[in-house]
Design a protein around this motif. Structure first.
Motif, short mmCIF file in Angstrom:
data_model
loop_
_atom_site.label_atom_id
_atom_site.label_comp_id
_atom_site.label_asym_id
_atom_site.label_seq_id
_atom_site.Cartn_x
_atom_site.Cartn_y
_atom_site.Cartn_z
N LEU A 108 -9.72 -8.93 0.79
CA LEU A 108 -8.72 -9.15 1.83
C LEU A 108 -9.12 -10.22 2.83
O LEU A 108 -8.27 -10.78 3.52
CB LEU A 108 -8.43 -7.84 2.56
CG LEU A 108 -7.69 -6.78 1.72
CD1 LEU A 108 -7.56 -5.48 2.50
CD2 LEU A 108 -6.32 -7.29 1.30
N THR A 109 -10.39 -10.49 2.95
CA THR A 109 -10.87 -11.52 3.88
C THR A 109 -12.28 -11.96 3.45
O THR A 109 -13.00 -11.18 2.82
CB THR A 109 -10.92 -11.00 5.33
OG1 THR A 109 -11.42 -12.02 6.20
CG2 THR A 109 -11.79 -9.76 5.48
N ASP A 110 -12.63 -13.18 3.80
CA ASP A 110 -14.01 -13.62 3.59
C ASP A 110 -14.83 -13.38 4.86
O ASP A 110 -16.05 -13.53 4.88
CB ASP A 110 -14.07 -15.13 3.30
CG ASP A 110 -13.48 -15.47 1.94
OD1 ASP A 110 -12.95 -14.56 1.27
OD2 ASP A 110 -13.52 -16.66 1.56
N THR A 152 3.44 -7.74 -1.75
CA THR A 152 4.11 -8.27 -2.95
C THR A 152 3.17 -8.22 -4.15
O THR A 152 3.58 -7.84 -5.27
CB THR A 152 4.58 -9.72 -2.70
OG1 THR A 152 5.46 -9.71 -1.59
CG2 THR A 152 5.28 -10.30 -3.91
N ILE A 153 1.92 -8.55 -3.93
CA ILE A 153 0.95 -8.51 -5.03
C ILE A 153 0.75 -7.06 -5.49
O ILE A 153 0.73 -6.77 -6.69
CB ILE A 153 -0.40 -9.16 -4.60
CG1 ILE A 153 -0.20 -10.67 -4.46
CG2 ILE A 153 -1.51 -8.84 -5.59
CD1 ILE A 153 -1.38 -11.41 -3.84
N ILE A 154 0.62 -6.14 -4.53
CA ILE A 154 0.44 -4.72 -4.90
C ILE A 154 1.65 -4.23 -5.70
O ILE A 154 1.50 -3.49 -6.68
CB ILE A 154 0.18 -3.86 -3.65
CG1 ILE A 154 -1.22 -4.16 -3.09
CG2 ILE A 154 0.30 -2.36 -3.97
CD1 ILE A 154 -1.55 -3.48 -1.77
N ASP A 155 2.85 -4.65 -5.30
CA ASP A 155 4.05 -4.28 -6.08
C ASP A 155 3.91 -4.74 -7.52
O ASP A 155 4.23 -4.01 -8.46
CB ASP A 155 5.30 -4.92 -5.47
CG ASP A 155 5.76 -4.21 -4.20
OD1 ASP A 155 5.40 -3.03 -4.02
OD2 ASP A 155 6.49 -4.84 -3.40
N GLU A 186 -2.03 -0.49 6.97
CA GLU A 186 -0.76 -0.68 6.25
C GLU A 186 -1.01 -1.05 4.80
O GLU A 186 -0.32 -0.56 3.89
CB GLU A 186 0.07 -1.77 6.92
CG GLU A 186 0.77 -1.30 8.18
CD GLU A 186 1.48 -2.45 8.85
OE1 GLU A 186 2.64 -2.72 8.50
OE2 GLU A 186 0.86 -3.11 9.72
N ILE A 187 -1.98 -1.93 4.58
CA ILE A 187 -2.30 -2.35 3.20
C ILE A 187 -2.79 -1.15 2.40
O ILE A 187 -2.36 -0.90 1.27
CB ILE A 187 -3.35 -3.48 3.20
CG1 ILE A 187 -2.74 -4.75 3.81
CG2 ILE A 187 -3.88 -3.75 1.79
CD1 ILE A 187 -3.74 -5.86 4.06
N TYR A 188 -3.71 -0.40 3.01
CA TYR A 188 -4.28 0.76 2.31
C TYR A 188 -3.18 1.74 1.93
O TYR A 188 -3.08 2.17 0.78
CB TYR A 188 -5.32 1.43 3.21
CG TYR A 188 -5.84 2.72 2.63
CD1 TYR A 188 -6.76 2.71 1.58
CD2 TYR A 188 -5.38 3.95 3.10
CE1 TYR A 188 -7.20 3.89 1.02
CE2 TYR A 188 -5.83 5.14 2.55
CZ TYR A 188 -6.74 5.10 1.51
OH TYR A 188 -7.17 6.27 0.94
N MET A 189 -2.34 2.10 2.90
CA MET A 189 -1.30 3.10 2.62
C MET A 189 -0.26 2.57 1.63
O MET A 189 0.29 3.33 0.85
CB MET A 189 -0.62 3.56 3.91
CG MET A 189 -1.38 4.64 4.66
SD MET A 189 -2.02 6.00 3.61
CE MET A 189 -0.51 6.70 2.93
N TYR A 190 -0.02 1.28 1.68
CA TYR A 190 0.93 0.71 0.73
C TYR A 190 0.40 0.88 -0.70
O TYR A 190 1.14 1.27 -1.61
CB TYR A 190 1.21 -0.76 1.04
CG TYR A 190 2.45 -1.24 0.35
CD1 TYR A 190 3.71 -0.85 0.80
CD2 TYR A 190 2.39 -2.05 -0.78
CE1 TYR A 190 4.86 -1.25 0.14
CE2 TYR A 190 3.53 -2.46 -1.44
CZ TYR A 190 4.76 -2.06 -0.97
OH TYR A 190 5.91 -2.45 -1.64
N GLY A 191 -0.86 0.60 -0.88
CA GLY A 191 -1.48 0.80 -2.20
C GLY A 191 -1.38 2.25 -2.64
O GLY A 191 -1.05 2.56 -3.78
N ARG A 192 -1.68 3.16 -1.71
CA ARG A 192 -1.62 4.59 -2.06
C ARG A 192 -0.18 5.00 -2.39
O ARG A 192 0.04 5.75 -3.34
CB ARG A 192 -2.16 5.43 -0.89
CG ARG A 192 -3.63 5.25 -0.61
CD ARG A 192 -4.54 5.83 -1.70
NE ARG A 192 -4.47 7.28 -1.72
CZ ARG A 192 -4.01 8.01 -2.75
NH1 ARG A 192 -3.61 7.42 -3.85
NH2 ARG A 192 -3.98 9.31 -2.69
#
Lengths: 371, 94
Positions: A37-39, A71-74, A99-105
């Motif tokens: 997610l980040t460097d 969009t990538i997770i979708d 938000e990213i974590y929960m979206y993946g879940r």
């Protein structure tokens, strides 16, 4: 029609995963992947292959946005990806991490987090307690404040890391510790194991440093020697047994004779960097395909063609029979030599020494073997 | 009032390779080390549970879809709903 008790069997995840992979019969399938997610990182570890300053605006500006990550997770969910690892840099530097974590879940992914643990707050711990990750893997850089902070360069980071681990353990969130053994913390391996035992969490270590992605700095001074690595394996019955098994099952045949890729890279997994570029694995990043310009499945198909790449250079790898005792791969060649095939001396030497150690036979590593 | 059944939205239906599985989102409803798989019939029932539905109605839908004896469907459906409610994947609603 049969219903019966096979309608909803509850299987252990590992067992199920093995069965699924076996059912593929060698077919490629994007079962699991990594998103960096980040460097950027809040620590400044001396040995890290990726870390950029936490406040670096240029690196921050080029990271995938929240919407792009979603969009990538979708697309991953539609492609059938089940296992998703979120890593960095330090993932918790991103204000939109939750938000990213929960979206993946919510898209039905089993998510693993790689973090240094120092930015775990009550809020993050609560989130992870409410929706468990498959695992949170925290890197420990030492067993004492002095050593840990000598590596990270940040005063107070040791206490923050321990506090973060404690918050997860108290909430029974699946947690594991790992370390990268380097010259400054090598002497504290036993202490780190003890700390993990006291916390009741698994622990693992690696002792091989990866060259920096941005090609800056020389980390050779931090790398422990091949002999030290082998001595550690000898003292650890589990690792010793595992290497003996690898030697039994994979040596004797020149597995690198024809194809560039001999590992599992790109078969059931993939890597996506902080800019959305997808590559065959975390180590081998060339070529990569931008998911901002093409779909995940298009990029996946392109990576598939790499699996068929044949060797172009004449190297010692083609006749080498050390099999899985050696981890020479295109990723290593890219990092050190900027190509896919040139062997890396350190890797080659370690494999030969390991073979001698495990088999109690002797192959001498010579200059001639390199070419 | 007749008991009805509905999916728990905290379970996500996924098709992985050729397997249909249920992934629990929240920690308190299942063991994360386990995976719940559905066969074709189970997946069909799961589809029907998108909205609240009674057992009798479910039986009728299944008899329309599959060649089976009513008694067999009744017994198997009972078992399915029992297992799914036990793990929290299906909720009983009034």
């Amino acid at each position: 029609m049969t219903l019966g008790c096979s309608v909803c069997p509850e299987l252990a995840l590992d067992e199920w995963g093995q069965e699924i992979v076996a059912s593929l019969n060698g077919r490629r399938y994007p079962f699991g992947g990594v998103i960096e997610l980040t460097d950027r990182c809040n620590l400044t570890c001396v040995h890290c292959y990726i870390n950029q300053p936490a406040g670096d605006q240029a690196f921050k500006a080029r990271e995938l946005t929240l919407e792009q990550v979603k969009t990538i997770i979708d697309q991953l969910a539609d492609a059938g990806t089940l296992f998703l690892t979120l890593t960095g840099g330090e993932v918790l530097l991103r204000p939109d991490f939750s938000e990213i974590y929960m979206y993946g879940r919510q898209r039905g992914m089993l998510v693993t987090l790689f973090t240094n643990g120092t930015l775990i707050t009550e809020r993050i711990a609560k989130l992870l307690a409410e929706s468990h990750p498959q695992l949170v893997e925290i890197t420990l850089y030492g067993a004492t404040k002095a050593t840990y902070e000598k590596v990270t360069g940040i005063p107070g980071s040791f206490e923050k890391c321990l506090h973060g681990i404690q918050m997860l353990v108290e909430r029974k969130i699946p947690t594991a510790l790992k370390t990268i053994l380097i010259r400054p913390n090598y002497h504290e391996l036993a202490g780190m194991k003890d700390l993990s035992d006291k916390l009741g969490v698994p622990f693992r270590y690696d002792g091989i440093l990866w060259p920096r992605l941005d090609k800056t700095g020389d980390m050779g001074e931090f790398q422990i020697s091949s002999k030290e690595l082998l001595d550690l394996d000898k003292k650890d019955p589990l690792r010793k047994t595992e290497w003996e098994k690898v030697a039994r099952e994979t040596t004797g045949q020149p597995i690198r004779a024809e194809f560039v890729y001999n590992c599992g890279a790109g078969m059931h997994s993939f890597h996506i960097d902080s800019m959305g570029r997808m590559s065959i694995c975390t180590m081998s990043r060339k070529p990569s395909f931008s998911l901002l310009e093409m779909s995940f499945m298009d990029a996946w198909e392109k990576l598939g063609t790499l699996r068929a790449s044949k060797r172009q250079l004449k190297t010692a790898c083609q006749t080498c029979t050390l099999g899985g005792l050696c981890f020479q791969c295109p990723g290593w060649s890219q990092a050190v030599h900027d190509d896919d095939e040139t062997p890396v001396d350190f890797v080659c030497e370690l494999a030969h020494l390991r073979y001698n150690e495990v088999t109690e036979r002797s192959i001498i590593f010579t200059e001639e073997m390199k070419l | 009032m007749t008991k009805q059944y509905q999916r728990n939205p905290d379970y996500v239906y996924r098709k992985i390779v050729e397997e249909v599985i249920l992934v629990p989102i929240h920690q308190n409803i299942a063991d994360m080390d386990c995976i719940y798989t559905l066969n074709g019939v189970g997946a069909f029932i799961w589809e029907q549970l998108q909205v609240p539905i009674g057992k009798l109605e479910l039986q009728e839908v299944m008899l329309d879809q599959f060649e089976a004896e009513p008694g067999e469907v009744e017994v198997d459906l009972e078992q399915f709903l029992g297992e799914m409610t036990a793990i929290g994947a299906v909720l009983e609603v009034e």
